[in-house]
Design a protein around this motif. Structure first.
Motif, mmCIF file in Angstrom:
data_model
loop_
_atom_site.group_PDB
_atom_site.id
_atom_site.type_symbol
_atom_site.label_atom_id
_atom_site.label_comp_id
_atom_site.label_asym_id
_atom_site.label_seq_id
_atom_site.Cartn_x
_atom_site.Cartn_y
_atom_site.Cartn_z
ATOM 1 N N TYR A 66 0.859 -1.184 0.000
ATOM 2 C CA TYR A 66 0.000 0.000 0.000
ATOM 3 C C TYR A 66 0.894 1.232 0.000
ATOM 4 C CZ TYR A 66 -3.369 -3.508 1.466
ATOM 5 O OH TYR A 66 -4.157 -4.631 1.532
ATOM 6 N N VAL A 72 -7.698 2.402 2.339
ATOM 7 C CA VAL A 72 -7.763 1.019 2.804
ATOM 8 C C VAL A 72 -8.825 0.881 3.886
ATOM 9 C CG1 VAL A 72 -5.337 0.504 2.265
ATOM 10 C CG2 VAL A 72 -5.941 1.424 4.519
ATOM 11 N N LEU A 186 -4.721 -4.823 6.822
ATOM 12 C CA LEU A 186 -5.360 -3.877 5.903
ATOM 13 C C LEU A 186 -5.897 -4.612 4.695
ATOM 14 C CD1 LEU A 186 -2.487 -1.212 5.865
ATOM 15 C CD2 LEU A 186 -4.618 -1.103 7.191
ATOM 16 N N ALA A 188 -7.542 -3.462 0.602
ATOM 17 C CA ALA A 188 -7.821 -2.371 -0.312
ATOM 18 C C ALA A 188 -9.279 -1.996 -0.236
ATOM 19 C CB ALA A 188 -7.439 -2.764 -1.737
#
Length: 189
Positions: A66, A72, A186, A188
């Protein structure tokens, strides 16, 4: 005349008793805040000490999963309102990251499995990844009572850690520069 004096006296009693209640409420709020901090219940503590400063020697990740600016969703809940919160990546760094257990220097209950502390936040850490069970000293103040606390490494790994801004999924004020979350916490958006 007596009726006017009576009304004035009654109003004065209301005003005075209201002040007492305010002082009482402020004391109760202060006591509640102190109890939350001393018991180190991470779900109740706010990040008052978070800054966008990164520890000396921490290097940006060359190719993070990321990137800065990515949107996120946080999938783990270190703090109340984190799990499920929408977040923005504000930093990505390659380092050793640890879950640690420690007793706050301010007193209170021991904290177990605190996530996360990075290599650069440990006193005299060097570069080597510490094994579980290693004794370390925390040189960071994410939470009250962390700085200078003796700690034990619960887990450790070399990975990318992220600093994020997020608005708690439970509502409330946005959190800026939360340190740290890992890529597996996390997804997306």
């Amino acid at each position: 005349m007596k009726k006017g004096l009576f009304i004035w006296a009654a109003a004065l009693v209301v005003v005075i008793s209201g002040c007492g209640n305010t002082a009482n409420n402020e004391k109760q709020a202060s006591d509640t805040s102190s109890k939350a901090a001393s018991s180190m219940n991470h779900s109740e503590i706010e990040h008052e000490n978070m800054t966008n400063e990164v520890p000396e020697g921490l290097k940006e990740a060359a190719n993070p999963e990321y990137k800065v600016g990515d949107q996120v969703i946080i999938t783990e809940g270190h703090m109340d309102g984190m799990k499920g919160a929408a977040a923005t990546i504000v930093g990505a760094y390659e380092t050793n990251v640890y879950a640690v257990s420690y007793t706050p220097t301010t007193g209170g209950n021991p904290v177990t499995d605190h996530k996360w502390v990075i290599q650069q936040e440990l006193q005299d850490a060097g570069d080597e990844l510490y094994a579980p069970g290693t004794k370390v000293v925390l040189n960071v103040d994410h939470m009250p009572g962390m700085k200078g606390a003796a700690a034990t490494v619960d887990t450790g790994e070399r990975t990318t850690v992220y600093m994020v801004d997020y608005t708690p999924a439970t509502g409330g004020d946005p959190v800026r520069n939360h340190k740290w979350v890992t890529g597996n916490e996390l997804k997306a958006k």
